[in-house]
Design a protein around this motif. Structure first.
Motif, PDB file in Angstrom:
ATOM      1  N   UNK A  46      -1.531   8.263 -27.758  1.00 48.04           N
ATOM      2  CA  UNK A  46      -1.255   7.543 -26.266  1.00 48.04           C
ATOM      3  C   UNK A  46      -1.493   5.927 -26.255  1.00 48.04           C
ATOM      4  N   UNK A  47      -2.523   5.421 -27.202  1.00 46.98           N
ATOM      5  CA  UNK A  47      -2.567   4.224 -27.323  1.00 46.98           C
ATOM      6  C   UNK A  47      -1.420   3.525 -27.810  1.00 46.98           C
ATOM      7  N   UNK A  48      -0.581   4.167 -28.762  1.00 47.36           N
ATOM      8  CA  UNK A  48       0.391   3.381 -29.156  1.00 47.36           C
ATOM      9  C   UNK A  48       1.411   3.445 -28.033  1.00 47.36           C
ATOM     10  N   UNK A  49       1.610   4.513 -27.555  1.00 51.50           N
ATOM     11  CA  UNK A  49       2.684   4.673 -26.197  1.00 51.50           C
ATOM     12  C   UNK A  49       2.443   3.442 -25.386  1.00 51.50           C
ATOM     13  N   UNK A  50       1.009   3.565 -24.942  1.00 51.58           N
ATOM     14  CA  UNK A  50       0.681   2.131 -23.996  1.00 51.58           C
ATOM     15  C   UNK A  50       1.121   0.927 -24.626  1.00 51.58           C
ATOM     16  N   UNK A  51       0.894   0.669 -25.753  1.00 52.18           N
ATOM     17  CA  UNK A  51       1.263  -0.547 -26.346  1.00 52.18           C
ATOM     18  C   UNK A  51       2.794  -0.811 -26.441  1.00 52.18           C
ATOM     19  N   UNK A  52       3.684   0.262 -26.694  1.00 50.80           N
ATOM     20  CA  UNK A  52       4.988  -0.035 -26.710  1.00 50.80           C
ATOM     21  C   UNK A  52       5.557   0.010 -25.236  1.00 50.80           C
ATOM     22  N   UNK A  53       4.903   0.527 -24.155  1.00 49.51           N
ATOM     23  CA  UNK A  53       5.403   0.331 -22.909  1.00 49.51           C
ATOM     24  C   UNK A  53       4.721  -1.058 -22.579  1.00 49.51           C
ATOM     25  N   UNK A  54       3.898  -1.735 -22.852  1.00 43.92           N
ATOM     26  CA  UNK A  54       3.592  -3.197 -22.405  1.00 43.92           C
ATOM     27  C   UNK A  54       4.148  -3.930 -23.392  1.00 43.92           C
ATOM     28  N   UNK A  55       4.899  -3.483 -24.355  1.00 41.59           N
ATOM     29  CA  UNK A  55       5.534  -4.479 -25.417  1.00 41.59           C
ATOM     30  C   UNK A  55       4.371  -5.274 -26.112  1.00 41.59           C
ATOM     31  N   UNK A  56       3.375  -4.972 -26.448  1.00 40.06           N
ATOM     32  CA  UNK A  56       2.443  -5.595 -27.114  1.00 40.06           C
ATOM     33  C   UNK A  56       2.214  -4.741 -28.713  1.00 40.06           C
ATOM     34  N   UNK A  57       2.003  -5.396 -29.682  1.00 43.56           N
ATOM     35  CA  UNK A  57       1.712  -4.893 -30.838  1.00 43.56           C
ATOM     36  C   UNK A  57       0.379  -3.817 -30.818  1.00 43.56           C
ATOM     37  N   UNK A  58       0.513  -2.710 -31.195  1.00 43.06           N
ATOM     38  CA  UNK A  58      -0.784  -1.690 -31.157  1.00 43.06           C
ATOM     39  C   UNK A  58      -1.760  -2.270 -32.214  1.00 43.06           C
ATOM     40  N   UNK A  59      -1.147  -2.892 -33.455  1.00 41.91           N
ATOM     41  CA  UNK A  59      -2.350  -3.435 -34.494  1.00 41.91           C
ATOM     42  C   UNK A  59      -2.917  -4.610 -33.916  1.00 41.91           C
ATOM     43  N   UNK A  60      -2.246  -5.535 -33.193  1.00 44.24           N
ATOM     44  CA  UNK A  60      -2.892  -6.746 -32.664  1.00 44.24           C
ATOM     45  C   UNK A  60      -3.743  -6.419 -31.551  1.00 44.24           C
ATOM     46  N   UNK A  61      -3.520  -5.483 -30.625  1.00 44.50           N
ATOM     47  CA  UNK A  61      -4.316  -4.943 -29.670  1.00 44.50           C
ATOM     48  C   UNK A  61      -5.529  -4.146 -30.186  1.00 44.50           C
ATOM     49  N   UNK A  62      -5.325  -3.304 -31.154  1.00 48.68           N
ATOM     50  CA  UNK A  62      -6.514  -2.598 -31.814  1.00 48.68           C
ATOM     51  C   UNK A  62      -7.454  -3.885 -32.285  1.00 48.68           C
ATOM     52  N   UNK A  63      -6.807  -4.714 -33.087  1.00 46.33           N
ATOM     53  CA  UNK A  63      -7.703  -5.766 -33.749  1.00 46.33           C
ATOM     54  C   UNK A  63      -8.618  -6.386 -32.510  1.00 46.33           C
ATOM     55  N   UNK A  64      -8.133  -6.640 -31.505  1.00 47.78           N
ATOM     56  CA  UNK A  64      -8.926  -7.190 -30.422  1.00 47.78           C
ATOM     57  C   UNK A  64      -9.852  -6.161 -29.869  1.00 47.78           C
ATOM     58  N   UNK A  65      -9.573  -4.967 -29.751  1.00 54.24           N
ATOM     59  CA  UNK A  65     -10.728  -4.130 -29.380  1.00 54.24           C
ATOM     60  C   UNK A  65     -11.710  -3.996 -30.274  1.00 54.24           C
ATOM     61  N   UNK A  66     -11.509  -4.041 -31.884  1.00 60.74           N
ATOM     62  CA  UNK A  66     -12.358  -3.858 -32.710  1.00 60.74           C
ATOM     63  C   UNK A  66     -13.353  -5.071 -32.713  1.00 60.74           C
ATOM     64  N   UNK A  67     -13.052  -6.231 -32.436  1.00 60.45           N
ATOM     65  CA  UNK A  67     -13.799  -7.212 -32.210  1.00 60.45           C
ATOM     66  C   UNK A  67     -15.057  -7.058 -31.452  1.00 60.45           C
ATOM     67  N   UNK A  68     -14.655  -6.415 -30.294  1.00 53.32           N
ATOM     68  CA  UNK A  68     -15.715  -6.041 -29.232  1.00 53.32           C
ATOM     69  C   UNK A  68     -16.695  -5.247 -29.882  1.00 53.32           C
ATOM     70  N   UNK A  69     -16.443  -4.132 -30.586  1.00 57.31           N
ATOM     71  CA  UNK A  69     -17.236  -3.030 -31.484  1.00 57.31           C
ATOM     72  C   UNK A  69     -18.221  -3.802 -32.349  1.00 57.31           C
ATOM     73  N   UNK A  70     -17.590  -4.767 -32.920  1.00 54.80           N
ATOM     74  CA  UNK A  70     -18.182  -5.442 -33.927  1.00 54.80           C
ATOM     75  C   UNK A  70     -19.552  -6.381 -33.454  1.00 54.80           C
ATOM     76  N   UNK A  71     -19.449  -6.490 -32.061  1.00 54.39           N
ATOM     77  CA  UNK A  71     -20.492  -7.590 -31.637  1.00 54.39           C
ATOM     78  C   UNK A  71     -21.922  -6.804 -31.482  1.00 54.39           C
TER      79      UNK A  71
END
Length: 71
Positions: A46-71
């Motif tokens: 579902x995450x990948x489908x959301x990214x494709x629909x928003x035309x953003x890279x799933x990898x880039x968006x996942x990296x952005x989300x991971x940064x929050x978990x590392x805090x």
């Protein structure tokens, strides 16, 4: 910033409403609303489908989300 906030921020940045994103995914608007409110979690597919629909890279968006978990 939480994952739900990051997804919402990216949706808003590309100028797409919850309704329009839901239409692209073939889902009701409440599907996007529940994700953004934290009432519904998404799996990897579902995450990948959301990214494709928003035309953003799933990898880039996942990296952005991971940064929050590392805090």
């Amino acid at each position: 910033m939480s994952a739900k906030e990051i997804l919402k921020k990216n949706r808003i940045l590309i100028g797409v409403s919850q309704h329009d994103l839901a239409v692209k995914l073939g889902k009701p608007q409440s599907y996007i609303s529940k994700i953004e409110q934290g009432e519904r979690r998404v799996d990897v597919a579902e995450f990948i489908e959301l990214c494709i629909a928003m035309e953003v890279s799933p990898v880039d968006l996942f990296e952005e989300i991971l940064k929050d978990f590392k805090k």
